[in-house]
Design a protein around this motif. Sequence first.
Motif, short mmCIF file in Angstrom:
data_model
loop_
_atom_site.label_atom_id
_atom_site.label_comp_id
_atom_site.label_asym_id
_atom_site.label_seq_id
_atom_site.Cartn_x
_atom_site.Cartn_y
_atom_site.Cartn_z
N GLY A 1 0.08 4.55 -6.01
CA GLY A 1 -0.73 4.69 -7.21
C GLY A 1 -1.16 3.31 -7.67
N THR A 2 -1.80 3.25 -8.83
CA THR A 2 -2.18 1.93 -9.37
C THR A 2 -1.22 1.48 -10.45
N SER A 3 -0.50 2.43 -11.07
CA SER A 3 0.53 2.06 -12.02
C SER A 3 1.63 3.12 -12.02
N THR B 1 8.38 -0.24 -14.41
CA THR B 1 6.95 -0.07 -14.12
C THR B 1 6.57 -0.54 -12.72
N THR B 2 7.55 -0.66 -11.84
CA THR B 2 7.30 -1.07 -10.45
C THR B 2 7.27 0.16 -9.55
N GLN B 3 6.75 0.01 -8.34
CA GLN B 3 6.70 1.15 -7.43
C GLN B 3 8.09 1.56 -6.96
N VAL C 1 9.11 9.65 -12.04
CA VAL C 1 8.10 8.62 -12.22
C VAL C 1 6.76 9.28 -12.53
N ILE C 2 6.01 8.64 -13.41
CA ILE C 2 4.63 9.04 -13.67
C ILE C 2 3.75 8.08 -12.87
N VAL C 3 2.96 8.63 -11.94
CA VAL C 3 2.07 7.83 -11.11
C VAL C 3 0.65 7.99 -11.64
#
Length: 168
Positions: free
Chosen positions: A49-51, A59-61, A73-75
């Motif tokens: 994703g982008t965030s 807030t990291t992958q 996680v919210i992608v």
Amino acid sequence: VTLTTVNGCTTVSSPVPVTVYPLPTATVTAGGATSFCQGGSVSLTSSAGTSYLWSNTATTQSITVNASGSYSVIVTNGNNCSSTSTATVVTVNPLPTPTISASGATTFCQGGSVVLTASAGNSYLWSNAATTQSITVSNSGSSDVLVTDANGCSATTSPTSVFVNPLP
């Protein structure tokens, strides 16, 4: 849109383009077992994703987890569309706190003995290589035991010293 007036006149508006962006696919992949002993950890990685916004506010992958809990996680993708993953449950099992109990005095005369017994566990490894819950000691020295519990977690007892006094 077709517009009709009260006089019966009609007009058609220009088309308005509508773009529907797909939602990202939010998944979590564990980099190892999600059930482990205290002191361990597991890496959880989100799909691309982008965030990212994890349930623990990261807030990291990828995140490294060393505490029990449910992690999701919210992608968000490049079109600002978001999707939430299903929860991944992480279980951190506590280490056992083994002890040794003696059947009697740990100081005695030559020819005597004492039975040392480890607290409950699934498997045992004594400093003399014995693998039973109890050992009989008849010589001076120090003994400890590695106790492994049902979760596969293990810890070593404090040593118990035995003193054998020679006969006069």
